[in-house]
Design an enzyme around this catalytic site. Structure first.
Site, PDB file in Angstrom:
ATOM      1  N   GLN A 146      -4.912  -1.779   2.462  1.00 22.43           N
ATOM      2  CA  GLN A 146      -4.973  -3.239   2.502  1.00 22.43           C
ATOM      3  C   GLN A 146      -4.784  -3.697   3.937  1.00 22.43           C
ATOM      4  OE1 GLN A 146      -1.819  -6.693   1.645  1.00 22.43           O
ATOM      5  NE2 GLN A 146      -2.177  -5.445  -0.173  1.00 22.43           N
ATOM      6  N   HIS A 148      -4.079  -6.992   6.765  1.00 22.61           N
ATOM      7  CA  HIS A 148      -3.676  -8.358   7.074  1.00 22.61           C
ATOM      8  C   HIS A 148      -4.674  -8.938   8.072  1.00 22.61           C
ATOM      9  CE1 HIS A 148       0.899  -7.825   6.069  1.00 22.61           C
ATOM     10  NE2 HIS A 148       0.157  -8.049   5.000  1.00 22.61           N
ATOM     11  N   GLU A 175      -5.554  -9.547   3.046  1.00 20.24           N
ATOM     12  CA  GLU A 175      -4.590 -10.621   2.781  1.00 20.24           C
ATOM     13  C   GLU A 175      -4.456 -11.499   4.020  1.00 20.24           C
ATOM     14  OE1 GLU A 175       0.155 -11.130   1.545  1.00 20.24           O
ATOM     15  OE2 GLU A 175      -0.637  -9.182   2.187  1.00 20.24           O
ATOM     16  N   GLU A 226       0.126 -11.176  -4.776  1.00 22.07           N
ATOM     17  CA  GLU A 226       1.287 -10.273  -4.806  1.00 22.07           C
ATOM     18  C   GLU A 226       2.527 -10.992  -4.285  1.00 22.07           C
ATOM     19  OE1 GLU A 226       0.177  -6.907  -2.402  1.00 22.07           O
ATOM     20  OE2 GLU A 226       0.162  -8.071  -0.550  1.00 22.07           O
ATOM     21  N   GLN A 301       4.206  -4.457  -4.903  1.00 26.55           N
ATOM     22  CA  GLN A 301       4.258  -4.274  -3.448  1.00 26.55           C
ATOM     23  C   GLN A 301       5.717  -4.001  -3.110  1.00 26.55           C
ATOM     24  OE1 GLN A 301       2.920  -6.847   0.460  1.00 26.55           O
ATOM     25  NE2 GLN A 301       4.009  -7.926  -1.156  1.00 26.55           N
ATOM     26  N   ASP A 340       3.869  -2.395   6.370  1.00 25.75           N
ATOM     27  CA  ASP A 340       3.216  -3.598   6.877  1.00 25.75           C
ATOM     28  C   ASP A 340       3.995  -4.211   8.038  1.00 25.75           C
ATOM     29  OD1 ASP A 340       5.259  -4.173   5.117  1.00 25.75           O
ATOM     30  OD2 ASP A 340       4.326  -5.983   4.323  1.00 25.75           O
ATOM     31  N   SER A 367       0.762  -2.146   2.692  1.00 27.66           N
ATOM     32  CA  SER A 367       0.701  -3.458   2.050  1.00 27.66           C
ATOM     33  C   SER A 367       0.253  -4.468   3.108  1.00 27.66           C
ATOM     34  CB  SER A 367       2.076  -3.847   1.507  1.00 27.66           C
ATOM     35  OG  SER A 367       2.551  -2.876   0.620  1.00 27.66           O
TER      36      SER A 367
END
Length: 749
Positions: A146, A148, A175, A226, A301, A340, A367
């Site tokens: 995933q 950011h 995200e 999430e 998460q 993350d 994440s």
């Protein structure tokens, strides 16, 4: 005499290292500052009467708090519980590490374990064993990642460009979040358009307040969430005006609208909020995970997330983060494994932490890998950032581990970034939103971050965002705008995302889309790891893709620049005889000046010869040149030169530039001076080597030639070294004796 102790220079240097910019504390259980095995953690226990739990982990039913009630009523399988609780915790630990025990059997028994039992199981596992357990217990067979994508200016063209690049790089989810809450609809819109430009099927979310997040989902701007945080004590829930039941209700509200949902938890949050109740972080996380399971969420998460610095300040903190990932997978939850938030100032430490999830694999290894610069990351900085893309791709290639990404070329990145920025420009134009200029498109195409973008008027964008949320436009209007502007493929991808919302197949446990919009989940892509030769392995087309980093070159390219025409001034005149007078013999490798023409440092062979011969001549000596054919080894070449020399002094010179000064009464691997750092040798160095060889020949005391050591040369040049040596070795002729050479030159005296 010194009156006080001086500071150690080594300790002074160590104190300035990145690792010592961080905070380390001793455990304090009463404040919840202990990652595992708090003396206040309960012992595992469970009493069932008439199908009802009357006691759990030392607490009677009448004393249950809200979490106990929720876990007892919704999270435990009472048909399994007595069997599960009776099995010794060490046996569970052995089952997790035993490749012969299938995942399904572990999962069956775990469904009956209480929070204290789950915590006790972890006590018996070291980090290696937990990694083995995670490799077996993760829900989905195929790991994913995933990203950011945010930026400080919240610029739509930059968001779309970065999202398009992230999708092309292979991220399965992207995200975003906001600096200003009112930007949420446009940030969500930008990454939706950007991701579906880069690759169809990428799931997106905007991390905002939960009611707003649900509204964005209902407009079709996001496809997963999430942000539903859960905690391990009742008081932390109360502080957030929540209960396990309200979180479960909100999760069902998302799911009923076709939105994939997972909860968020992680070690340290209760201690950070002052509500840890003296319990260890891992025990509280076990409670959180059972709440998540009881609420019916398909995943979580965790991995400490934004609290990571807190467990890392304590002994065993990184181990505890891995443990919570493992616990989640044991409970059958999709695991977005953290990594993350910035975990360390030390690049060594942050990478070591990553390896605990990277090597065994996780449903989502990050994440949120920060696919942007750290400064632009509105989630508080990334553990790995856009600057680390090449490092990450090389890690995948080094270990043959699928980390969920693929390398791309600069041309591919520029092309997809421009297309993503132009697509959001078209949407803004067609929907009557504040215009995105061509100047902004050009900047977003080549930008690294917000600082590379022109200023944009914020107030008109905020007003337009408010109107968009209040109006009827949704993803259908976005599709129409793209279709009318020549972006039919992007429109089709967004339309397909809408269709998938109705089909809802990606609400299956641990679901992602592949490049063809096919769902990969625990249902059709379940983890089947059972030791060597089983489970997911990157192979075939995927392994080929992972290997194709743009930095990789054809091996022949390392040799070609060193190949040239044979030196016309270097002529072979016959077999070399042993000398009788005062001389230095310069012995060359079999490819020197013939098959190869330059050293590894780029020096022309004829210039190197002139430098060495000039150094010998400067001391009033003469030099004779021979070529050694039977070996390409520098020591052997120098040894032959010394034995042929009338003075007993010889210089061995390989084609790549490695040099030795040898004396005939020394063993082949012993010498007077060795110069292995050939990339660091200059013409002045070679001249000094010639002078020293002459001085040795005359019996004059000599100071060895000083050469600067380049400790990075081996890393940079070992491949080139190997290939040049291979080319030299190709010219070896074992039966051919050394040959005398003539080199036409005039000494500069």
């Amino acid at each position: 005499m010194r009156t006080q102790m001086e500071r150690s220079k080594r300790f002074d240097l160590l104190a300035k290292r990145d690792i010592n910019k961080e905070t380390y504390v001793e455990p304090w259980p009463e404040a919840g500052l202990i990652v595992a095995d708090s003396p206040y953690d309960p012992q595992p226990s469970l009493t069932i009467e008439d199908g009802c739990i009357i006691e759990m982990d030392g607490v009677a039913h009448r004393d249950f708090d809200a979490l106990d009630i929720f876990i007892a009523s919704r999270a435990l399988d009472l048909d399994i519980a007595e069997e599960a609780m009776a099995l010794p915790s060490k046996e569970y630990a052995r089952m997790l590490a035993d490749i012969n025990v299938p995942r399904s059997e572990v999962a069956r028994l775990i469904s009956g374990c209480t929070p204290a039992k789950l915590t006790e199981i972890i006590r018996h596992l070291n980090v290696l064993e937990m990694m083995m357990g995670l490799a077996k217990m993760r829900v989905r067979r195929t790991p994913a990642n995933q990203a950011h994508v945010t930026n400080w200016r919240e610029h739509p063209a930059l968001l779309a460009a970065d999202a398009a690049e992230a999708a092309l790089r292979g991220f399965a989810e992207v995200e975003t979040t906001v600096r200003v809450a009112r930007f949420a609809p446009f940030n969500a819109l930008a990454i939706l358009v950007g991701t579906q430009t880069g690759r169809g099927g990428v799931l997106t979310q905007c991390s905002v307040e939960e009611a707003l997040g649900l509204r964005l989902a209902m407009k079709g701007l996001t496809s997963y969430a999430e942000t539903l945080s859960v905690y391990g004590t009742e008081k932390t829930f109360v502080d957030g005006d929540d209960t396990p039941w309200s979180k479960a209700f909100l999760a069902s509200a998302y799911a009923s609208r076709g939105v994939k949902i997972r909860f968020t938890s992680g070690t340290g949050s209760e201690a950070l909020m002052g509500r840890a109740e003296k319990k260890s972080m891992l025990y509280l996380e076990a409670r959180c995970l059972l709440v998540v399971k009881g609420a019916g969420s398909q995943g979580v998460q965790n991995g400490s997330i934004s609290c990571i610095a807190l467990p890392e300040a304590l002994p065993g903190g990184v181990r505890a983060v891995l443990a919570e990932n493992l616990l989640a997978s044991m409970l059958g939850l999709e695991v977005a494994a953290g990594n993350d938030a910035l975990a360390s100032h030390s690049s060594i430490r942050k990478t070591a932490k990553l390896m605990l999830q990277f090597i065994p694999g996780a449903d989502f290894i990050f994440s949120g890998y920060s696919a942007i610069p750290k400064r632009d990351n509105l989630f508080g900085g990334g553990n790995f950032d856009a600057e680390d893309f090449d490092d990450y791709n090389v890690l995948q290639r080094d270990m043959q581990i699928d980390g969920g990404l693929r390398p791309i070329t600069e041309a591919e990145a520029l092309s997809i970034r421009r297309k993503g920025a132009r697509a959001i420009q078209a949407v803004y134009r067609e929907l009557g939103l504040p215009a995105i200029s061509d100047e902004e498109i050009d900047a977003a195409t080549v930008a690294h971050g917000s600082d590379d973008m022109p200023a944009r008027e914020i107030v008109p964008d905020l007003e337009a965002a408010d109107a968009f949320m209040a109006g009827d436009d949704d993803f259908i209007a976005v599709i129409r705008a793209l279709q009318n502007s020549g972006f039919a493929d992007v429109a089709d991808n967004i339309l397909e995302m809408g269709r998938q919302r109705i089909a809802a197949d990606y609400l299956q446990p641990s679901a992602i889309f592949d490049a063809d919009f096919k769902v990969q989940s625990a249902i059709n892509d379940g983890n089947d790891y059972l030791g060597p030769g089983s489970g997911y392995r990157p192979e075939g087309q995927r392994w080929t893709e992972m290997q194709a980093i743009p930095q990789a070159k054809s091996p022949e390219g390392f040799v070609d620049p060193h190949v040239g025409e044979p030196l016309s001034r270097l002529v072979e005149i016959g077999p070399a005889d042993r000398g009788t007078g005062r001389e230095v013999v310069l012995a060359l490798g079999p490819a020197f000046g013939s098959a190869l023409a330059t050293t590894i440092g780029g020096l022309e062979h004829e210039d190197v010869l002139e430098a060495i011969l000039g150094g010998v001549a400067a001391e009033g000596m003469i030099a004779r040149i021979v070529r050694v054919y039977h070996s390409s080894d520098c020591a052997a070449i120098g040894y032959v030169g010394a034995r042929l020399s009338g003075s007993g002094i010889g210089i061995g010179l390989q084609s790549r530039g490695t040099t030795v000064i040898h004396q005939k009464n020394l063993a082949p691997l012993n010498n007077l001076e060795l110069f292995p750092q050939s990339p660091s040798l200059t013409l002045q160095t070679y001249q000094a080597i010639g002078r020293n060889a002459a001085r040795y020949a005359m019996g004059i005391p000599t100071v060895p030639v000083a050469v600067e050591i380049d400790n990075g040369a081996r890393l940079r040049l070992i491949v080139k070294t190997a290939l040049l040596h291979r080319r030299e070795t190709d010219e070896v002729c074992p039966e051919r004796p050394p040959q005398e050479l003539r080199f036409d030159w005039e000494p500069d005296l």
